[in-house]
Motif scaffolding. Structure first.
Motif, PDB file in Angstrom:
ATOM      1  N   MET A 165     100.472  42.799 -24.830  1.00  0.00           N
ATOM      2  CA  MET A 165      99.050  42.929 -24.464  1.00  0.00           C
ATOM      3  C   MET A 165      98.171  42.349 -25.573  1.00  0.00           C
ATOM      4  O   MET A 165      98.431  42.594 -26.747  1.00  0.00           O
ATOM      5  CB  MET A 165      98.703  44.417 -24.246  1.00  0.00           C
ATOM      6  N   THR A 166      97.132  41.606 -25.202  1.00  0.00           N
ATOM      7  CA  THR A 166      96.269  41.008 -26.231  1.00  0.00           C
ATOM      8  C   THR A 166      95.180  41.992 -26.661  1.00  0.00           C
ATOM      9  O   THR A 166      94.871  42.968 -25.968  1.00  0.00           O
ATOM     10  CB  THR A 166      95.567  39.742 -25.713  1.00  0.00           C
ATOM     11  N   ILE A 167      94.573  41.670 -27.804  1.00  0.00           N
ATOM     12  CA  ILE A 167      93.461  42.472 -28.315  1.00  0.00           C
ATOM     13  C   ILE A 167      92.293  42.488 -27.308  1.00  0.00           C
ATOM     14  O   ILE A 167      91.588  43.489 -27.185  1.00  0.00           O
ATOM     15  CB  ILE A 167      93.038  41.931 -29.704  1.00  0.00           C
ATOM     16  N   PHE A 168      92.133  41.401 -26.559  1.00  0.00           N
ATOM     17  CA  PHE A 168      91.022  41.363 -25.601  1.00  0.00           C
ATOM     18  C   PHE A 168      91.293  42.290 -24.412  1.00  0.00           C
ATOM     19  O   PHE A 168      90.364  42.892 -23.876  1.00  0.00           O
ATOM     20  CB  PHE A 168      90.737  39.928 -25.137  1.00  0.00           C
ATOM     21  N   GLN A 169      92.564  42.400 -24.010  1.00  0.00           N
ATOM     22  CA  GLN A 169      92.887  43.365 -22.949  1.00  0.00           C
ATOM     23  C   GLN A 169      92.575  44.780 -23.440  1.00  0.00           C
ATOM     24  O   GLN A 169      92.087  45.614 -22.679  1.00  0.00           O
ATOM     25  CB  GLN A 169      94.362  43.235 -22.550  1.00  0.00           C
ATOM     26  N   LYS A 170      92.829  45.041 -24.717  1.00  0.00           N
ATOM     27  CA  LYS A 170      92.522  46.375 -25.266  1.00  0.00           C
ATOM     28  C   LYS A 170      91.016  46.626 -25.284  1.00  0.00           C
ATOM     29  O   LYS A 170      90.572  47.766 -25.127  1.00  0.00           O
ATOM     30  CB  LYS A 170      93.117  46.510 -26.674  1.00  0.00           C
ATOM     31  N   PRO A 203      93.764  38.643 -16.689  1.00  0.00           N
ATOM     32  CA  PRO A 203      94.390  38.199 -17.927  1.00  0.00           C
ATOM     33  C   PRO A 203      94.987  36.792 -17.867  1.00  0.00           C
ATOM     34  O   PRO A 203      96.186  36.593 -18.001  1.00  0.00           O
ATOM     35  CB  PRO A 203      95.462  39.262 -18.168  1.00  0.00           C
ATOM     36  N   LEU A 204      94.129  35.784 -17.713  1.00  0.00           N
ATOM     37  CA  LEU A 204      94.570  34.385 -17.803  1.00  0.00           C
ATOM     38  C   LEU A 204      94.749  34.023 -19.282  1.00  0.00           C
ATOM     39  O   LEU A 204      93.961  34.456 -20.113  1.00  0.00           O
ATOM     40  CB  LEU A 204      93.473  33.487 -17.250  1.00  0.00           C
ATOM     41  N   SER A 239      93.722  31.610 -30.945  1.00  0.00           N
ATOM     42  CA  SER A 239      94.444  32.661 -31.665  1.00  0.00           C
ATOM     43  C   SER A 239      94.610  33.925 -30.833  1.00  0.00           C
ATOM     44  O   SER A 239      95.430  34.776 -31.166  1.00  0.00           O
ATOM     45  CB  SER A 239      93.739  32.995 -32.983  1.00  0.00           C
ATOM     46  N   VAL A 240      93.834  34.056 -29.767  1.00  0.00           N
ATOM     47  CA  VAL A 240      93.993  35.189 -28.843  1.00  0.00           C
ATOM     48  C   VAL A 240      94.292  34.585 -27.472  1.00  0.00           C
ATOM     49  O   VAL A 240      93.497  33.794 -26.942  1.00  0.00           O
ATOM     50  CB  VAL A 240      92.720  36.071 -28.787  1.00  0.00           C
ATOM     51  N   PHE A 241      95.440  34.975 -26.917  1.00  0.00           N
ATOM     52  CA  PHE A 241      95.930  34.284 -25.731  1.00  0.00           C
ATOM     53  C   PHE A 241      95.501  34.977 -24.438  1.00  0.00           C
ATOM     54  O   PHE A 241      96.320  35.363 -23.600  1.00  0.00           O
ATOM     55  CB  PHE A 241      97.441  34.044 -25.874  1.00  0.00           C
ATOM     56  N   HIS A 242      94.198  35.119 -24.358  1.00  0.00           N
ATOM     57  CA  HIS A 242      93.488  35.593 -23.164  1.00  0.00           C
ATOM     58  C   HIS A 242      92.263  34.684 -23.086  1.00  0.00           C
ATOM     59  O   HIS A 242      91.487  34.620 -24.055  1.00  0.00           O
ATOM     60  CB  HIS A 242      93.094  37.067 -23.332  1.00  0.00           C
ATOM     61  N   LEU A 243      92.116  33.965 -21.991  1.00  0.00           N
ATOM     62  CA  LEU A 243      91.033  32.980 -21.854  1.00  0.00           C
ATOM     63  C   LEU A 243      89.697  33.541 -22.342  1.00  0.00           C
ATOM     64  O   LEU A 243      89.308  34.658 -21.977  1.00  0.00           O
ATOM     65  CB  LEU A 243      90.909  32.566 -20.378  1.00  0.00           C
TER      66      LEU A 243
END
Ligand code: 5GP
Length: 110
Positions: free
Chosen positions: A1-6, A44-45, A91-95
């Motif tokens: 899970m990415t930081i952006f999903q959090k 989550p693209l 560096s963050v793999f969420h579009l």
């Protein structure tokens, strides 16, 4: 899970400037300009390289909303950036699209 999903899931805090059912916008933790906001899809693209046709409308909406947020922030001129792949600076793999403004920008970006 990415930081952006959090951030979407409210597991970690962020300075949120806009949210609806499709997108979330919040201030970058390491701003590179006086205004530096990230706008992300809730879907989550990974990047634009992973888009398919079903994403066209949502990403079009995200870009429109990025422009509206820039104007709401009082920016007349601004830059939108999206990095795709580590070699391009992702560096963050969420579009995400960076909304940058409040200082002059140069071209080429480096
Ligand atoms: P990229 O390098 O992938 O294009 O951009 C990722 C951006 O996310 C960077 O500008 C970085 O400062 C920002 N960032 C990384 N982790 C966090 C975080 O936990 N919170 C916020 N608000 N921004 C973050």
């Amino acid at each position: 899970m990415t930081i952006f999903q959090k951030i979407i899931d409210r597991e970690i805090p962020a300075d949120i400037v806009f949210e609806d059912d499709r997108v979330l916008a919040f201030r970058d933790i390491q701003p590179q300009a006086p205004t530096h906001i990230l706008i992300i899809p809730k879907k989550p693209l990974v990047s634009v390289a992973q888009m398919d046709e079903s994403d066209h409308e949502m990403v079009g909406y995200l870009m429109h909303r990025a422009g509206l947020i820039a104007k709401e922030q009082g920016l007349e001129d601004f830059r939108l950036v999206t990095n795709s792949g580590a070699g391009a600076g992702q560096s963050v793999f969420h579009l995400h699209v960076h909304i940058l403004g409040g200082r002059p920008f140069h071209w080429p970006p480096g």
